[in-house]
Scaffold this motif. Structure first.
Motif, PDB file in Angstrom:
ATOM      1  N   ALA A 369       0.411  -1.117   0.133  1.00 33.64           N
ATOM      2  CA  ALA A 369       0.308   0.221   0.474  1.00 33.64           C
ATOM      3  C   ALA A 369       0.562   1.166   0.349  1.00 33.64           C
ATOM      4  O   ALA A 369       0.415   2.342  -0.190  1.00 33.64           O
ATOM      5  CB  ALA A 369      -1.098   0.239   1.242  1.00 33.64           C
ATOM      6  N   ILE A 370       1.819   1.014   0.887  1.00 36.35           N
ATOM      7  CA  ILE A 370       2.921   2.684   1.067  1.00 36.35           C
ATOM      8  C   ILE A 370       3.699   2.573  -0.310  1.00 36.35           C
ATOM      9  O   ILE A 370       3.898   3.824  -1.216  1.00 36.35           O
ATOM     10  CB  ILE A 370       3.979   2.294   1.806  1.00 36.35           C
ATOM     11  CG1 ILE A 370       3.189   2.005   3.546  1.00 36.35           C
ATOM     12  CG2 ILE A 370       4.888   3.433   1.833  1.00 36.35           C
ATOM     13  CD1 ILE A 370       4.134   1.555   4.463  1.00 36.35           C
ATOM     14  N   CYS A 372       2.642   1.644  -3.901  1.00 36.39           N
ATOM     15  CA  CYS A 372       1.375   2.495  -4.514  1.00 36.39           C
ATOM     16  C   CYS A 372       1.138   4.245  -4.449  1.00 36.39           C
ATOM     17  O   CYS A 372       1.371   4.374  -5.130  1.00 36.39           O
ATOM     18  CB  CYS A 372       0.102   1.827  -4.029  1.00 36.39           C
ATOM     19  SG  CYS A 372       0.269  -0.387  -4.491  1.00 36.39           S
ATOM     20  N   VAL A 373       1.528   4.565  -3.215  1.00 34.86           N
ATOM     21  CA  VAL A 373       1.091   5.669  -2.580  1.00 34.86           C
ATOM     22  C   VAL A 373       1.976   6.496  -3.135  1.00 34.86           C
ATOM     23  O   VAL A 373       2.714   7.368  -4.158  1.00 34.86           O
ATOM     24  CB  VAL A 373       1.405   6.108  -1.022  1.00 34.86           C
ATOM     25  CG1 VAL A 373       1.489   7.619  -0.963  1.00 34.86           C
ATOM     26  CG2 VAL A 373      -0.489   5.523  -0.053  1.00 34.86           C
ATOM     27  N   VAL A 376       2.082   7.001  -6.648  1.00 33.51           N
ATOM     28  CA  VAL A 376       1.311   7.819  -7.099  1.00 33.51           C
ATOM     29  C   VAL A 376       1.776   9.569  -7.178  1.00 33.51           C
ATOM     30  O   VAL A 376       1.766  10.374  -7.879  1.00 33.51           O
ATOM     31  CB  VAL A 376       0.149   8.071  -6.208  1.00 33.51           C
ATOM     32  CG1 VAL A 376      -0.829   9.412  -6.837  1.00 33.51           C
ATOM     33  CG2 VAL A 376      -0.658   7.090  -6.917  1.00 33.51           C
ATOM     34  N   ALA A 377       2.741   9.335  -6.006  1.00 38.48           N
ATOM     35  CA  ALA A 377       3.509  10.713  -5.843  1.00 38.48           C
ATOM     36  C   ALA A 377       4.810  10.908  -6.962  1.00 38.48           C
ATOM     37  O   ALA A 377       5.023  11.955  -7.365  1.00 38.48           O
ATOM     38  CB  ALA A 377       4.181  10.832  -4.286  1.00 38.48           C
TER      39      ALA A 377
END
Length: 504
Positions: A369-370, A372-373, A376-377
């Motif tokens: 999950a981290i 994926c974030v 996106v950044a």
């Protein structure tokens, strides 16, 4: 190459050109597989390039773009690509500004060179590519694609064979060992003699050479490792002429030097007094942890021959996966043992062996999950740089790809892995996902589809050319500069008193 006992040839360095790739397995099977992979895909890409030559020649011809592209394309490499310079404006009565803007990303501004409106918006014109594709393009592109896809499947098959060949060429302790993943939670499981008797009685001509019983005492092991690390820090703070006596640390503390301001900032170095107090706290923690009775988390059995190792592993697997009831002779205190071939002892992460599978899955879900974030950044930063200039976009991608290993290292440190192979595979997948997303996916998303075949500075093909050129140059330059290596060796690293003595 190290000379073996009895050889007349002296030890020498590996020749750069003449060394067979099979000899690279001397540095580890992974290193040998790496060079095998490079060799295979070198020939695959070379052949694919030759298959693409007719397509590239057609792209440069007048048949594809009347008048040729040499005069209108600034870069010679782009003239061999699918860049189309034969563009004309055609009436588009149904075109609207809203539809045109919706095809762009958040940071990309409207390009009036593609869609033109009159002042009253009554007349609308859109730029249309009039380059023509013939059967040459379709045939050779299809052949190249089929060749690459088949090559990947062939590589997957050959990779397994390469691994077996390299593994058989290098004799290691894992070739003679098995690991038991589910030892029963009983006191007798801690007795290595009991495991030795179990295997020697149930299999003929079997001799157990070594039995290693691992306990679920990871907290104790981590505390001991932390204490040893702190002792090393005190040793590095002592003057070079002072003898380090770990049994009398209290008297050595006043003799220690203070860490430099640079080490305090970059390495978070602490003074000897702070380190000594941490050691005192650890001693109390270690004393408490040593009083706990721990269950067995893993058992490793090493046999005398490789043949016996294979026979035992095959029989234990057959009993475990049998559709009928398990073989009672192979039950250990009424437990069907799960066995597999372990990694090398130096590759086993002993502090993670007692981590439950559910915890490991939860950790990997969180790091996923981290990741994926963060991807996106990265996409937002690349899109912002792309809106300014294609060169800025390439530089941003290179910067993000350069710091990706550091980010992945921090993420992987949050995970528990039973061995280094699992840890390396997890890190590799994350690095691949980050770099693939930054280099391929984000670049495609932030470039409008209508700019795919255009030859401008901010269009897709030119952006890819700039990115590839920058990647080819920056990697060897950074490796030759090795700025982090010089910083660690000459500034942050401890100094050896002389050539014969070194401070670990």
């Amino acid at each position: 190459m190290r000379a073996e006992p009895g050889e007349t040839q002296p030890t020498s360095l590996y020749p750069v050109i003449e060394t067979p790739i099979d000899d690279m397995a001397d540095f580890g099977i992974g290193v040998g597989m790496y060079f095998k992979t490079l060799q295979f895909f070198f020939f695959v890409t070379l052949i694919a390039g030759f298959l693409s030559l007719p397509t590239m020649i057609y792209y440069q011809s007048n048949e594809y773009s009347p008048g040729g592209k040499s005069a209108t394309v600034a870069n010679a490499l782009n003239s061999l690509s699918a860049v189309c310079t034969n563009v004309k404006f055609q009436p588009c009565p149904t075109c609207t500004r809203e539809e045109w803007k919706s095809s762009f990303s958040l940071f990309v501004e409207e390009d009036n060179n593609r869609l033109l409106f009159s002042e009253s918006d009554d007349l609308k014109f859109i730029a249309v590519n009039e380059c023509q594709l013939n059967d040459v393009f379709g045939f050779f592109t299809f052949v190249t694609m089929v060749f690459v896809v088949l090559s990947v499947y062939v590589f997957v098959y050959l990779q397994r064979r390469y691994r077996i060949e390299l593994d058989e060429g290098e004799q290691t302790s894992s070739d003679y060992s098995i690991q038991i993943l589910n030892p029963p939670k009983i006191a007798d499981a801690k007795n290595p003699d009991l495991w030795k008797v179990f295997f020697e009685e149930r299999f003929e001509n079997v001799h157990v050479t070594v039995c290693t019983v691992a306990l679920n005492n990871s907290k104790l092991i981590k505390a001991l490792l932390r204490k040893q690390h702190l002792k090393t820090q005190i040793k590095n703070l002592l003057p070079v002429t002072t003898i380090f006596d770990e049994t009398n640390l209290e008297k050595l503390i006043p003799l220690c030097n203070e860490p430099s301001p640079l080490k305090r900032i970059l390495c978070f170095a602490k003074s000897a007094d702070v380190i000594y107090n941490q050691i005192i706290d650890l001693d109390e923690q270690i004393a408490e942890l040593s009083e706990i009775e721990y269950d067995v988390s893993r058992v490793l059995i090493t046999f005398e021959t490789e043949e016996i190792h294979r026979v035992v592993l095959e029989n234990m697997d057959a009993s475990l996966f049998s559709r009928k009831s398990p073989n009672d002779d192979l039950l250990f205190h009424c437990v069907t043992l799960k066995c597999s071939e372990p990694d090398e002892p130096s590759a086993i992460r002993w502090t993670d062996l007692d981590t439950p599978t559910k915890v490991i899955r939860l950790q990997r879900l969180c790091t996923f999950a981290i990741s994926c974030v963060l991807i996106v950044a990265d996409a937002v930063l690349i899109a912002f740089a792309k809106s300014r200039n294609a060169v800025y976009s390439a530089l941003m991608i290179i910067l993000l790809n350069s710091i990706t290993p550091l980010i992945v290292s921090l993420l992987s440190s949050l995970e528990s892995h039973y061995d280094e192979s699992s840890y390396t595979a997890s890190s590799y997948l994350k690095i691949t996902a980050f770099r693939w997303a930054n280099t391929v996916l984000v670049t495609s998303l932030v470039t409008p589809f209508v700019d795919t075949l255009q030859g401008g500075d901010s269009e897709l093909i030119n952006s890819i050319r700039i990115l590839f050129t920058a990647e080819l140059l920056q990697r060897p330059i950074l490796q030759m500069l090795d700025y982090m290596g010089h910083l660690k060796r000459h500034v942050l690293g401890p100094r050896a008193p002389d050539q014969r003595r070194s401070i670990p």
